[in-house]
Structures are given as structure tokens and as C-alpha cells.
Design a protein around this motif. Structure first.
Motif, mmCIF file in Angstrom:
data_model
loop_
_atom_site.group_PDB
_atom_site.id
_atom_site.type_symbol
_atom_site.label_atom_id
_atom_site.label_comp_id
_atom_site.label_asym_id
_atom_site.label_seq_id
_atom_site.Cartn_x
_atom_site.Cartn_y
_atom_site.Cartn_z
ATOM 1 N N UNK A 161 0.829 -1.202 0.000
ATOM 2 C CA UNK A 161 0.000 0.000 0.000
ATOM 3 C C UNK A 161 0.862 1.249 0.000
ATOM 4 N N UNK A 162 1.978 1.214 0.728
ATOM 5 C CA UNK A 162 2.875 2.367 0.736
ATOM 6 C C UNK A 162 3.442 2.666 -0.636
ATOM 7 N N UNK A 163 3.834 1.613 -1.367
ATOM 8 C CA UNK A 163 4.311 1.825 -2.733
ATOM 9 C C UNK A 163 3.185 2.345 -3.626
ATOM 10 N N UNK A 164 1.982 1.842 -3.403
ATOM 11 C CA UNK A 164 0.835 2.376 -4.156
ATOM 12 C C UNK A 164 0.681 3.874 -3.889
ATOM 13 N N UNK A 165 0.747 4.260 -2.612
ATOM 14 C CA UNK A 165 0.575 5.676 -2.264
ATOM 15 C C UNK A 165 1.653 6.545 -2.889
ATOM 16 N N UNK A 166 2.884 6.028 -2.978
ATOM 17 C CA UNK A 166 3.960 6.820 -3.583
ATOM 18 C C UNK A 166 3.713 7.050 -5.069
ATOM 19 N N UNK A 167 2.912 6.182 -5.679
ATOM 20 C CA UNK A 167 2.651 6.302 -7.119
ATOM 21 C C UNK A 167 1.293 6.929 -7.434
ATOM 22 N N UNK A 168 0.275 6.589 -6.663
ATOM 23 C CA UNK A 168 -1.092 6.924 -7.085
ATOM 24 C C UNK A 168 -1.844 7.846 -6.136
ATOM 25 N N UNK A 169 -1.254 8.307 -5.057
ATOM 26 C CA UNK A 169 -1.978 9.170 -4.116
ATOM 27 C C UNK A 169 -2.555 10.370 -4.869
ATOM 28 N N UNK A 170 -3.883 10.594 -4.821
ATOM 29 C CA UNK A 170 -4.524 11.603 -5.684
ATOM 30 C C UNK A 170 -4.475 13.016 -5.122
ATOM 31 N N UNK A 171 -3.262 13.545 -4.919
ATOM 32 C CA UNK A 171 -3.116 14.897 -4.371
ATOM 33 C C UNK A 171 -3.773 15.918 -5.288
ATOM 34 N N UNK A 172 -4.555 16.828 -4.686
ATOM 35 C CA UNK A 172 -5.287 17.781 -5.513
ATOM 36 C C UNK A 172 -5.712 18.995 -4.700
ATOM 37 N N UNK A 173 -5.322 20.182 -5.159
ATOM 38 C CA UNK A 173 -5.864 21.404 -4.590
ATOM 39 C C UNK A 173 -7.344 21.513 -4.915
ATOM 40 N N UNK A 174 -7.703 21.139 -6.135
ATOM 41 C CA UNK A 174 -9.093 21.222 -6.576
ATOM 42 C C UNK A 174 -10.007 20.368 -5.693
ATOM 43 N N UNK A 175 -9.551 19.178 -5.324
ATOM 44 C CA UNK A 175 -10.370 18.258 -4.541
ATOM 45 C C UNK A 175 -10.105 18.338 -3.050
ATOM 46 N N UNK A 176 -9.136 19.163 -2.628
ATOM 47 C CA UNK A 176 -8.843 19.304 -1.212
ATOM 48 C C UNK A 176 -8.143 18.103 -0.604
#
Length: 428
Positions: free
Chosen positions: A120-135
Motif C-alpha cells: 500500500x505504501x508503494x501504491x501511495x507513492x505512485x497513485x496518491x490523488x493529491x489535488x488542490x481542486x479536490x482538497x
């Protein structure tokens, strides 16, 4: 010892790969071509281990992974510790040519839980959906990288010395992300803070220290870590992760050309933001990050594209492009450049519209040439489910669970980077 009660199916595909999967049996094609169906793209957490690839679904209940075993001999060093001895024996028999399609009983183990968390940590390093638009706040990459190093060291039984496992990179992770060591030490020494967070921090720091010692790493930051761990944990000045891992202020100005107003607007809208088509840290993950305007300037027809940049997006040198398709025809590419917090670009189009024709239909997406695998199977519903997942995790940061509360559950405890992100989420 494994906890009994989980039904596991072991089968060999036509390509010789052995699949180990809990739950319902998935029929395999003769060439084993369904191997990627379990989890691909941003809906699957993938871990490359000795002799196999492990996959967990990110959406849904965590549990035992699906293993695609390509070298049963190498995989034997961890199969028994993840699935239990019966599963390891079934894989060995399957590799030796005995009948496939065997069902055995397995159970969750501490190593299975650690592997799920690492995946899951490797997933987060690749796919975490960081977004100002979505907060949704971004994860601090150095903090996540150090915890991945600690987890990798903790799960070292999954790996061997063949050097073909990109996820076995403890020394590289420590060296690349050691800028976060001093802030983590300061966070650990700070008072007051929840006892669970303090134990979590100490566990990560001690694993990093042990991993660095095993790898023969040295340096000022690592020596300060060893000195801090050798002392009793004194209370430091009150400080939280929000102060230690403050967000970057603004964006660096790049050479992107500002779009010009004028002309008659033919159409405008939002494009498709497919996360699979560019590397992490390039584009804001919002569904509405891609917008476009088509204009008529005399006899010319122009498309103008704006894309909200990720906070860590490179300021130059990255040939990010927009792919534009009109009325289902051949796609054209518009090269984008970074300017402040946007990627922008424009290009003339040859629409070949006849008199009285319906307004053109535009399809616009963003990609990185050479990285782009093409449009993926995941769609808007999957992306929305991922956003909901990370929001639920961040919402628990006010009352984080113990680091070792449930070692068999990848979602039972937040990563330090998630706790820090939640503390700085007011910037989003």
C-alpha cells in the motif's frame, strides 16, 4: 503461525506461472493471460518480491495477496511465512508438475500484514490523488520514503540478493530521503503528542537505524539518529508535523506562454484526467484539472489547453502534452509548458467543417510521451472511489491507531506521511 480459515487456490497457467489466490477461483487462459486482472493501474497495490509479484486490491477489504510466482524455488523463502506451510507445499508440488487447481487452507500472518502495508505504501507513492481542486493534500515524499525503507527492512524475508526486485531498495530509499530524518527525530521528541504516534515514530526510526547499519550507511543525519535513539526520549519543544513539513510556497515561474483572449469561442469544456498516462507529481489529480477552449480567429481554429499542475510538478524539461481528438478523428498533440501553477499550451487545428455542420466534438486528455500506456480500464467511478478511500484515511489522523494495532491490515494504521499531510491540509 498462520491463522487458519482462508481458502487458497493454487494453479499453474499455460506460461508456467503459478498463481496463488484467496477467494473464488478465476479461470485462467492457456497462456495465463488473466494474471493482470486482479489489480492493475491505480486500483492495485503491487509488490515485486523474490520469484513473484504480489498484488492487493486497493479498493475493498485487505487480505492475502494474489501471488504470480515465476520462480517457485526463490519464492519458497517467504511463501510459508505469508500463506502457511500448506500453500508453500502446494506451490512446490505445482512447480514439480503435479496436478494443478489445488485448494488449501491458509491464514493471515505477521509477514502477510507487513507485506500488505508495504504494498500500500508503494501504491501511495505512485497513485496518491493529491489535488488542490479536490482538497486532498500531497504526501511528503521524504517522510513516505523513509517509512517505506523501514517497512522494507522489516519485511526483508520477502526479498533475496538477485537484484531484480525494484521494491527491495532500503539503502537507496534512506540515502534519497534522509532529509526527513531530522524533522522526524524532532517530531518524535516533541511533547505533547499521542502515545501511539510516538511509538510509531520510534518504531520507524529504529528500523531505519538498523537498516542503515546493516547496509553500511553513514553520514551526519544518520549519526544524529543513532545518538537520539541511544538517549532516553526527552520531551522536546511542542511541535507538530504541520510545522515540520510545511507545504512549498507557490510555484516557480517557468517558460509557459500565457494564453491569449480574443476570437470567437467555438466550444469549451473539461478534459479527461487519466492518472495512468503521466508520472506522479505532474498533474493535479482532480477530475476537472484539464480544461480547454476552442476559438475561431478569422479563418483559423485554435485549441487552448490549461492543466492544473501538481505541487511538485517540474518547472521545465518535461514534454507533457495534451492529446486532442475532434469528432472522433485522428488525435493531435499540443505541447504544454509549466507556468506558475498551470500547464498551458495552444495549437491551430484543421477542422474541415462544412457549412451548417454541427459544432465539433472535442476530446482532450493529458499524457507524457514515452510513459503513456494508453487509456486504462479504470474510469471516473474508480477514481472517485480512490479519493473517498484517502479522505477516510486522512479523517482518522485526528485519532491515529496504534502502529502495530493490527499487523494484518494495511488500512489499520496511517503512514507518518498521511498524519503529516492531514496536519497541513488547511493549505488545500
Amino acid at each position: 503461525m498462520a491463522q487458519a480459515g482462508i481458502d487458497v487456490h493454487v494453479a499453474r497457467g499455460g506460461d508456467g506461472t503459478i498463481r496463488v489466490a484467496a477467494g473464488p477461483v478465476v479461470n485462467r487462459a492457456e497462456d495465463g493471460s488473466d494474471a493482470v486482472a486482479v489489480g492493475s493501474g491505480f486500483t492495485g497495490a503491487v509488490l515485486d518480491v523474490a520469484g513473484a509479484v504480489l498484488v492487493w486490491p486497493v479498493l475493498g477489504e485487505p487480505g492475502l495477496p494474489v501471488a504470480e510466482v515465476h520462480d517457485a524455488g526463490r519464492a519458497q523463502q517467504w511463501l510459508w511465512a505469508v500463506y502457511g506451510e500448506r500453500t508453500a507445499a502446494a506451490v512446490h508440488a505445482c512447480a514439480a508438475g503435479e496436478p494443478t487447481g489445488v485448494r488449501v487452507t491458509a491464514g493471515m500472518t505477521p509477514l502477510a500484514g507487513g507485506a500488505a502495508r508495504l504494498g500500500f505504501g508503494h501504491w501511495a507513492s505512485r497513485w496518491w490523488p493529491a489535488s488542490y481542486e479536490d482538497g486532498i493534500p500531497a504526501l511528503e515524499p521524504d517522510v513516505l520514503g523513509l517509512e517505506l525503507a523501514a517497512l522494507t527492512h522489516r519485511c526483508q524475508q520477502l526479498f533475496d540478493d538477485f537484484g531484480d526486485q525494484p521494491d527491495d531498495c532500503v539503502a537507496e530509499l534512506i540515502e534519497e530521503h534522509q532529509a526527513a530524518l531530522d524533522p522526524l527525530i524532532q517530531w518524535w521528541r516533541a511533547a505533547p503528542q499521542p502515545a501511539d504516534t510516538a511509538r510509531h515514530l520510534e518504531s520507524v526510526l529504529r528500523l531505519i537505524d538498523d537498516a542503515a547499519d546493516s547496509a553500511g550507511l553513514d553520514g551526519a543525519a544518520l549519526r544524529r539518529l543513532r545518538s537520539s535513539l541511544d538517549q532516553r526520549r526527552p520531551a522536546g519543544a511542542p511541535v507538530g508535523p504541520g510545522a515540520l513539513f510545511a507545504r512549498r510556497d507557490g510555484y516557480a515561474l517557468a517558460a509557459g506562454e500565457p494564453l491569449l483572449a480574443g476570437g470567437r469561442v467555438i466550444a469549451r469544456g473539461s478534459g479527461t484526467n487519466d492518472w495512468r498516462r503521466y508520472p506522479p507529481g505532474f498533474v493535479d489529480a482532480s477530475e476537472h484539472a484539464v480544461s480547454w477552449t476552442a476559438r475561431a480567429l478569422g479563418a483559423r481554429r485554435r485549441i487552448e489547453v490549461e492543466v492544473v499542475a501538481h505541487v511538485a510538478a517540474p518547472a521545465g524539461g518535461a514534454p507533457l502534452v495534451a492529446e486532442v481528438r475532434v469528432n472522433g478523428g485522428q488525435s493531435d498533440r499540443v505541447f504544454l509548458a509549466r507556468r506558475d501553477d498551470m500547464w498551458t499550451g495552444r495549437a491551430d487545428l484543421d477542422l474541415h467543417l462544412s457549412a451548417g455542420a454541427m459544432p465539433p466534438h472535442f476530446e482532450v486528455g493529458v499524457l507524457l510521451p514515452g510513459f503513456d500506456p494508453g487509456p486504462g480500464p479504470e474510469g471516473r467511478e474508480d477514481r472517485d472511489a480512490i479519493r473517498a478511500l484517502v479522505r477516510r484515511r486522512l479523517a482518522t489522523a485526528v485519532q491515529p491507531l496504534a502502529y502495530d494495532a493490527s499487523p494484518h491490515d494495511a488500512s489499520s494504521g496511517l503512514f507518518l506521511a498521511e498524519i503529516a499531510a492531514a496536519a497541513t491540509s488547511e493549505d488545500y
